[in-house]
Design a protein around this motif. Structure first.
Motif, PDB file in Angstrom:
ATOM      1  N   LEU A 172      -4.141   7.512  -3.420  1.00  0.00           N
ATOM      2  CA  LEU A 172      -3.890   6.317  -2.636  1.00  0.00           C
ATOM      3  C   LEU A 172      -3.677   5.118  -3.544  1.00  0.00           C
ATOM      4  O   LEU A 172      -4.208   5.058  -4.653  1.00  0.00           O
ATOM      5  CB  LEU A 172      -5.075   6.014  -1.715  1.00  0.00           C
ATOM      6  CG  LEU A 172      -5.417   7.030  -0.634  1.00  0.00           C
ATOM      7  CD1 LEU A 172      -6.704   6.631   0.066  1.00  0.00           C
ATOM      8  CD2 LEU A 172      -4.284   7.157   0.372  1.00  0.00           C
ATOM      9  N   ARG A 173      -2.902   4.173  -3.057  1.00  0.00           N
ATOM     10  CA  ARG A 173      -2.799   2.881  -3.732  1.00  0.00           C
ATOM     11  C   ARG A 173      -2.952   1.795  -2.677  1.00  0.00           C
ATOM     12  O   ARG A 173      -2.546   1.970  -1.527  1.00  0.00           O
ATOM     13  CB  ARG A 173      -1.459   2.738  -4.455  1.00  0.00           C
ATOM     14  CG  ARG A 173      -0.235   2.783  -3.551  1.00  0.00           C
ATOM     15  CD  ARG A 173       1.061   2.655  -4.335  1.00  0.00           C
ATOM     16  NE  ARG A 173       2.219   2.864  -3.474  1.00  0.00           N
ATOM     17  CZ  ARG A 173       2.816   1.893  -2.786  1.00  0.00           C
ATOM     18  NH1 ARG A 173       2.361   0.645  -2.867  1.00  0.00           N
ATOM     19  NH2 ARG A 173       3.869   2.165  -2.018  1.00  0.00           N
ATOM     20  N   VAL A 174      -3.551   0.693  -3.057  1.00  0.00           N
ATOM     21  CA  VAL A 174      -3.737  -0.436  -2.150  1.00  0.00           C
ATOM     22  C   VAL A 174      -2.894  -1.592  -2.640  1.00  0.00           C
ATOM     23  O   VAL A 174      -2.945  -1.954  -3.826  1.00  0.00           O
ATOM     24  CB  VAL A 174      -5.218  -0.858  -2.080  1.00  0.00           C
ATOM     25  CG1 VAL A 174      -5.374  -2.128  -1.251  1.00  0.00           C
ATOM     26  CG2 VAL A 174      -6.050   0.267  -1.494  1.00  0.00           C
ATOM     27  N   SER A 175      -2.103  -2.161  -1.744  1.00  0.00           N
ATOM     28  CA  SER A 175      -1.200  -3.241  -2.120  1.00  0.00           C
ATOM     29  C   SER A 175      -1.225  -4.347  -1.077  1.00  0.00           C
ATOM     30  O   SER A 175      -1.483  -4.099   0.112  1.00  0.00           O
ATOM     31  CB  SER A 175       0.244  -2.732  -2.257  1.00  0.00           C
ATOM     32  OG  SER A 175       0.354  -1.751  -3.254  1.00  0.00           O
ATOM     33  N   LEU A 176      -0.926  -5.548  -1.529  1.00  0.00           N
ATOM     34  CA  LEU A 176      -0.655  -6.650  -0.621  1.00  0.00           C
ATOM     35  C   LEU A 176       0.727  -6.419  -0.028  1.00  0.00           C
ATOM     36  O   LEU A 176       1.694  -6.179  -0.751  1.00  0.00           O
ATOM     37  CB  LEU A 176      -0.694  -7.970  -1.393  1.00  0.00           C
ATOM     38  CG  LEU A 176      -0.464  -9.256  -0.604  1.00  0.00           C
ATOM     39  CD1 LEU A 176      -1.588  -9.481   0.400  1.00  0.00           C
ATOM     40  CD2 LEU A 176      -0.350 -10.439  -1.562  1.00  0.00           C
ATOM     41  N   VAL A 177       0.817  -6.465   1.286  1.00  0.00           N
ATOM     42  CA  VAL A 177       2.087  -6.180   1.961  1.00  0.00           C
ATOM     43  C   VAL A 177       2.976  -7.418   1.905  1.00  0.00           C
ATOM     44  O   VAL A 177       2.612  -8.470   2.427  1.00  0.00           O
ATOM     45  CB  VAL A 177       1.839  -5.755   3.420  1.00  0.00           C
ATOM     46  CG1 VAL A 177       3.161  -5.550   4.154  1.00  0.00           C
ATOM     47  CG2 VAL A 177       1.003  -4.484   3.458  1.00  0.00           C
ATOM     48  N   ARG A 230      -2.894 -12.724   4.811  1.00  0.00           N
ATOM     49  CA  ARG A 230      -2.654 -11.761   3.735  1.00  0.00           C
ATOM     50  C   ARG A 230      -3.020 -10.370   4.262  1.00  0.00           C
ATOM     51  O   ARG A 230      -4.173 -10.105   4.569  1.00  0.00           O
ATOM     52  CB  ARG A 230      -3.488 -12.116   2.503  1.00  0.00           C
ATOM     53  CG  ARG A 230      -3.140 -13.482   1.920  1.00  0.00           C
ATOM     54  CD  ARG A 230      -4.125 -13.898   0.836  1.00  0.00           C
ATOM     55  NE  ARG A 230      -4.013 -13.069  -0.351  1.00  0.00           N
ATOM     56  CZ  ARG A 230      -3.182 -13.316  -1.364  1.00  0.00           C
ATOM     57  NH1 ARG A 230      -2.371 -14.367  -1.316  1.00  0.00           N
ATOM     58  NH2 ARG A 230      -3.158 -12.527  -2.426  1.00  0.00           N
ATOM     59  N   CYS A 231      -2.017  -9.519   4.373  1.00  0.00           N
ATOM     60  CA  CYS A 231      -2.212  -8.169   4.888  1.00  0.00           C
ATOM     61  C   CYS A 231      -2.228  -7.182   3.727  1.00  0.00           C
ATOM     62  O   CYS A 231      -1.330  -7.193   2.878  1.00  0.00           O
ATOM     63  CB  CYS A 231      -1.091  -7.792   5.858  1.00  0.00           C
ATOM     64  SG  CYS A 231      -1.006  -8.808   7.338  1.00  0.00           S
ATOM     65  N   TYR A 232      -3.233  -6.331   3.717  1.00  0.00           N
ATOM     66  CA  TYR A 232      -3.336  -5.279   2.705  1.00  0.00           C
ATOM     67  C   TYR A 232      -3.137  -3.930   3.384  1.00  0.00           C
ATOM     68  O   TYR A 232      -3.481  -3.748   4.557  1.00  0.00           O
ATOM     69  CB  TYR A 232      -4.702  -5.316   2.024  1.00  0.00           C
ATOM     70  CG  TYR A 232      -4.918  -6.540   1.181  1.00  0.00           C
ATOM     71  CD1 TYR A 232      -4.669  -6.521  -0.189  1.00  0.00           C
ATOM     72  CD2 TYR A 232      -5.351  -7.730   1.760  1.00  0.00           C
ATOM     73  CE1 TYR A 232      -4.857  -7.654  -0.962  1.00  0.00           C
ATOM     74  CE2 TYR A 232      -5.530  -8.878   0.992  1.00  0.00           C
ATOM     75  CZ  TYR A 232      -5.275  -8.826  -0.371  1.00  0.00           C
ATOM     76  OH  TYR A 232      -5.450  -9.961  -1.134  1.00  0.00           O
ATOM     77  N   ALA A 233      -2.583  -2.994   2.633  1.00  0.00           N
ATOM     78  CA  ALA A 233      -2.383  -1.657   3.176  1.00  0.00           C
ATOM     79  C   ALA A 233      -2.732  -0.619   2.129  1.00  0.00           C
ATOM     80  O   ALA A 233      -2.532  -0.824   0.927  1.00  0.00           O
ATOM     81  CB  ALA A 233      -0.938  -1.469   3.635  1.00  0.00           C
ATOM     82  N   ALA A 234      -3.274   0.490   2.603  1.00  0.00           N
ATOM     83  CA  ALA A 234      -3.481   1.663   1.756  1.00  0.00           C
ATOM     84  C   ALA A 234      -2.288   2.590   1.964  1.00  0.00           C
ATOM     85  O   ALA A 234      -1.941   2.918   3.102  1.00  0.00           O
ATOM     86  CB  ALA A 234      -4.773   2.372   2.140  1.00  0.00           C
ATOM     87  N   PHE A 235      -1.650   2.957   0.871  1.00  0.00           N
ATOM     88  CA  PHE A 235      -0.457   3.792   0.923  1.00  0.00           C
ATOM     89  C   PHE A 235      -0.755   5.183   0.374  1.00  0.00           C
ATOM     90  O   PHE A 235      -1.453   5.333  -0.632  1.00  0.00           O
ATOM     91  CB  PHE A 235       0.662   3.189   0.068  1.00  0.00           C
ATOM     92  CG  PHE A 235       1.277   1.936   0.613  1.00  0.00           C
ATOM     93  CD1 PHE A 235       2.467   1.998   1.332  1.00  0.00           C
ATOM     94  CD2 PHE A 235       0.692   0.694   0.396  1.00  0.00           C
ATOM     95  CE1 PHE A 235       3.057   0.843   1.822  1.00  0.00           C
ATOM     96  CE2 PHE A 235       1.274  -0.464   0.881  1.00  0.00           C
ATOM     97  CZ  PHE A 235       2.459  -0.393   1.594  1.00  0.00           C
ATOM     98  N   HIS A 236      -0.202   6.182   1.035  1.00  0.00           N
ATOM     99  CA  HIS A 236      -0.134   7.536   0.479  1.00  0.00           C
ATOM    100  C   HIS A 236       1.355   7.830   0.349  1.00  0.00           C
ATOM    101  O   HIS A 236       2.040   8.106   1.331  1.00  0.00           O
ATOM    102  CB  HIS A 236      -0.811   8.532   1.404  1.00  0.00           C
ATOM    103  CG  HIS A 236      -0.776   9.936   0.891  1.00  0.00           C
ATOM    104  ND1 HIS A 236       0.035  10.913   1.416  1.00  0.00           N
ATOM    105  CD2 HIS A 236      -1.452  10.524  -0.137  1.00  0.00           C
ATOM    106  CE1 HIS A 236      -0.130  12.033   0.758  1.00  0.00           C
ATOM    107  NE2 HIS A 236      -1.028  11.823  -0.191  1.00  0.00           N
ATOM    108  N   GLY A 237       1.872   7.712  -0.869  1.00  0.00           N
ATOM    109  CA  GLY A 237       3.316   7.721  -1.060  1.00  0.00           C
ATOM    110  C   GLY A 237       3.895   6.465  -0.436  1.00  0.00           C
ATOM    111  O   GLY A 237       3.431   5.362  -0.706  1.00  0.00           O
TER     112      GLY A 237
END
Length: 206
Positions: free
Chosen positions: A7-12, A55-62
């Protein structure tokens, strides 16, 4: 977060990721949790507008979003219900300079035992501390609506949140409690997870 989570966490920020987030929020919050129904676009199956503010953050899988978390700093805007229902101005510190509201914290059902939630929370709080945010408010209204508020309260207590208001009305959701995490107080509390995670990440001087 462990490597196995992938997983990676990014600011959307980009339009593509915002569109993915809007669809994820529709699926998780509107369809699964039954909240924010009046805010949703059912034709496009998205939840946008204020839900993509702050500020929206999301956890991405790919490229797939599997978790979200949003923070709105009170230096930018204080939602009316935070003043009337949450009574944030009664908090005995300068919430207009150092307060924020955390919302839309949700993880895909298949990732709820992964590091997605904790990873998003750590990234969100670290970034907020860098901006001078020290006081974090949230509600347990979705948990109450789903009949699992006790679980929500236990989880947030473990993170350092404490009760602030026992029952308020959260627009688009319904009744729930309000909890607050005071970063400075938690740093000094014995056994605090906040101190364990952020003890080396000091807030900037006031």
């Amino acid at each position: 977060m462990t490597p196995a989570d992938n997983l990676r966490v990014s600011l959307v920020q980009g339009d593509g990721d915002k569109a993915r987030l809007a669809r994820f929020l529709f699926d998780r919050l509107v369809l699964e949790c039954g909240v924010y129904r009046d805010d949703a676009d059912y034709d496009r199956r998205t939840l946008e507008g204020m839900h993509l503010s702050g500020r929206c953050y999301a956890a991405f899988h790919g490229d797939e979003i599997v978790g979200s978390m949003r923070i709105n700093d009170f230096t930018k805007m204080v939602p009316t219900f935070c003043l009337t229902e949450f009574e944030v101005m009664a908090y005995p510190k300068d919430v207009l300079r150092h307060g924020a509201l955390v919302t839309n914290a949700v993880v895909d059902e298949h990732r709820r035992k992964s590091a997605a939630f904790v990873s998003m929370a750590i990234r969100l709080v670290r970034d907020a501390i860098d901006r001078g945010i020290r006081i974090f408010f949230l509600s347990t209204a979705i948990g109450r609506r789903l009949g699992v508020e006790t679980d929500y309260v236990s989880m947030y207590r473990a993170m350092g949140f404490r009760p602030w208001r026992p029952s308020v009305t959260v627009p688009g959701i319904g009744e729930g409690s309000v909890m607050v995490l005071d970063f400075d107080e938690e740093l000094g509390r014995s056994g605090s997870l906040t101190a364990a995670y952020f003890g080396d990440h000091k807030a900037p001087p006031v």
